[in-house]
Design an enzyme around this catalytic site. Structure first.
Site, PDB file in Angstrom:
ATOM      1  N   LYS A 184      36.227  28.858  45.551  1.00 42.63           N
ATOM      2  CA  LYS A 184      36.036  30.198  46.102  1.00 42.63           C
ATOM      3  C   LYS A 184      37.293  30.790  46.732  1.00 42.63           C
ATOM      4  CE  LYS A 184      32.744  32.370  46.399  1.00 42.63           C
ATOM      5  NZ  LYS A 184      31.574  32.276  47.289  1.00 42.63           N
TER       6      LYS A 184
ATOM      7  N   SER B  54      36.062  28.581  50.875  1.00 37.80           N
ATOM      8  CA  SER B  54      34.712  28.154  51.248  1.00 37.80           C
ATOM      9  C   SER B  54      34.771  26.723  51.750  1.00 37.80           C
ATOM     10  CB  SER B  54      33.803  28.247  50.020  1.00 37.80           C
ATOM     11  OG  SER B  54      32.701  27.374  50.159  1.00 37.80           O
TER      12      SER B  54
ATOM     13  N   HIS C 228      28.375  56.291  39.124  1.00 40.26           N
ATOM     14  CA  HIS C 228      27.177  55.437  39.118  1.00 40.26           C
ATOM     15  C   HIS C 228      27.560  53.971  38.907  1.00 40.26           C
ATOM     16  CE1 HIS C 228      24.807  59.196  38.530  1.00 40.26           C
ATOM     17  NE2 HIS C 228      25.879  59.522  37.827  1.00 40.26           N
TER      18      HIS C 228
END
Ligand code: ARG
Length: 465
Positions: free
Chosen positions: A286, A280, A159
């Site tokens: 990034k 980026s 999960h």
């Protein structure tokens, strides 16, 4: 460009409408089948000669012409072009242009319906091994990472919540065994394609005494079809191939998802190599996992090819229907997509680095709760009751922001008299994996064994794979 004399020009008074000719043409994409079409045609000409339907001199002439067409196609891919409807008509036109009227004898007793089937079967038989090599290389990259990570620990998730500690190697091998199954699926699709349909004619069989078994051997097929109507309709081998592609891409996608998560700042379990990431244009900090995202995205179109193809064939009446021409774009694009995606993710996997401090920190803590419960079971408490007791410990540890290792012996005993000193040795991720007992578990010896098995499988593949 020469205007093609239509294959059926005797039957019709007027020429077909050009828009509809363009609409019906498959040459733009089935030109990939040139090699296979020529191979099938050479063998067919030989079979006709053996059946007494083609003279030896005519056979030699036809084979020479076909050889030339294949060689020229290899030399100059731009040669495989023209106004022809499909690759079969292209080869026939080229043949007649080269060798004259004799070329018109090749299509005796044969239909394009079986020709297209034999071509794409030959195509898959020669191309599937190349896909399998790529899949095996991905398995090898995962095995390499499994070997490199030794007995490093990480959490496993159910999960997407921390479940139990596992070896990092166990995580890599989980993906590896899925791709090993895909290798097998491709092998099965290849086996299903390995059946010769020639001799089926357009649908009812052929009037010439073709030795289909000999023809199958000549073309390297393991078997011959048993029913000519089925042979004209049957594309199950393509469905199986498209399924193998879709399944492999689902595995690529799920692995990509794991790696996208695990290389994020939030997890920080692995670091992407600079060469396997993108920046980026705006945000200087990034480091994006574009190749993994794109591979995950491409699973969608591969699943689409399988679903679209099944929809195409579901309502077809028996025998050949032109709908079947839709097979090729699906198959070729699925093949290209799997080949490119599997190679890309293999590259990303090979260059990943492990941040063992992060994974081992995340592997400890409350994910050892099952081991604590098992300790009580070992002291005689029924598991359900042990689950209750440990649930209570977890609740109070969470409230206090602590973990199992901070509990004093007195505190342990307040929860149950059955706790003794040994419980403190159990509450480590290393002890947790060592306590696993089954062959498929994350026990380090079992994982070593599994890795050994996988390496043995990899080395059993033929050279180059
Ligand atoms: N281009 C066709 C295909 O891909 C070849 C078979 C054509 N047969 C026919 N009867 N029109 O299916």
């Amino acid at each position: 460009m020469p205007k093609p004399s239509h294959l059926w020009s005797g039957r019709f008074e007027s020429d077909p409408d050009q828009t509809l000719v363009d609409f019906g043409a498959s040459f733009r994409f089935d030109r990939r089948l040139l090699e296979d079409d020529v191979a099938g045609s050479i063998a067919w000409a030989e079979a006709l000669a053996a059946a007494g339907a083609l003279s030896e001199p005519d056979l030699l002439t036809i084979v020479r012409g076909l050889d030339e067409i294949r060689d020229e196609g290899r030399r100059d891919p731009a040669f495989v072009d023209g106004p022809d409807e499909d690759v079969h008509s292209f080869v026939e036109r080229q043949l007649v242009e080269r060798v004259g009227e004799v070329g018109k004898r090749l299509h005796t007793g044969r239909s394009r319906n079986e020709q297209v089937s034999v071509d794409i079967r030959l195509y898959l038989k020669r191309r599937i091994p190349a896909l399998q090599i790529r899949v095996a290389r991905l398995v090898a990259a995962l095995a390499l990472q499994a070997g490199r990570s030794g007995e490093a620990l990480m959490p496993s998730y159910t999960h997407l919540r921390r479940a139990q500690p596992v070896l990092v190697a166990h995580f890599f091998l989980a993906h590896a065994v899925a791709f090993k199954r895909d290798h097998g699926l491709f092998g099965q699709a290849r086996e299903q394609a390995d059946v010769l349909p020639l001799g089926s004619g357009a649908i009812a069989g052929t009037n010439y005494a073709i030795d289909t078994a000999a023809l199958a051997r000549r073309l390297g097929f393991g078997a011959t079809v048993s029913n000519s109507i089925d042979a004209a309709s049957d594309r199950d081998f393509l469905t199986q191939f498209l399924f193998a592609c879709a399944q492999a891409m689902v595995h690529v996608s799920r692995m990509a998802e794991d790696l996208i998560l695990f290389t994020s700042e939030e997890f920080g379990f692995f670091e992407l190599a600079d060469a396997a990431a993108t920046g980026s244009s705006l945000m200087p900090q990034k480091k994006n996992p574009d190749p993994l995202e794109l591979a995950r995205g491409k699973a969608g179109r591969t699943i689409g090819h399988l679903a679209g193809w099944l929809a195409t064939v579901k309502g077809l009446a028996s025998g050949y229907n032109k709908d079947l021409q839709e097979d090729k774009e699906a198959v070729f694009d699925a093949e290209d997509t799997v080949a490119a995606s599997v190679a890309a993710v293999a590259q990303v996997v090979t260059t990943l680095t492990l941040n063992v401090t992060r994974t081992e920190q995340a592997a400890a803590g409350l994910s050892l709760a099952t081991d604590v419960a098992d300790h009580l079971v070992a002291r005689g408490m029924p598991f359900r009751q042990a689950h209750e007791v440990v649930g209570g410990i977890v609740r109070s540890l969470i409230a206090e922001g602590r973990d199992f290792r901070s509990l004093s012996m007195d505190e342990w005993r307040r929860f149950s008299e059955l706790f003794d000193e040994q419980v403190r040795e159990r509450v480590s991720a290393a002890a947790s994996v060592a306590a696993k007992r089954t062959p498929q578990s994350t026990n380090p010896a079992a994982v070593r064994h599994a890795l050994g098995d996988l390496e043995l499988w990899l080395s059993s593949l033929s050279p180059g794979q």
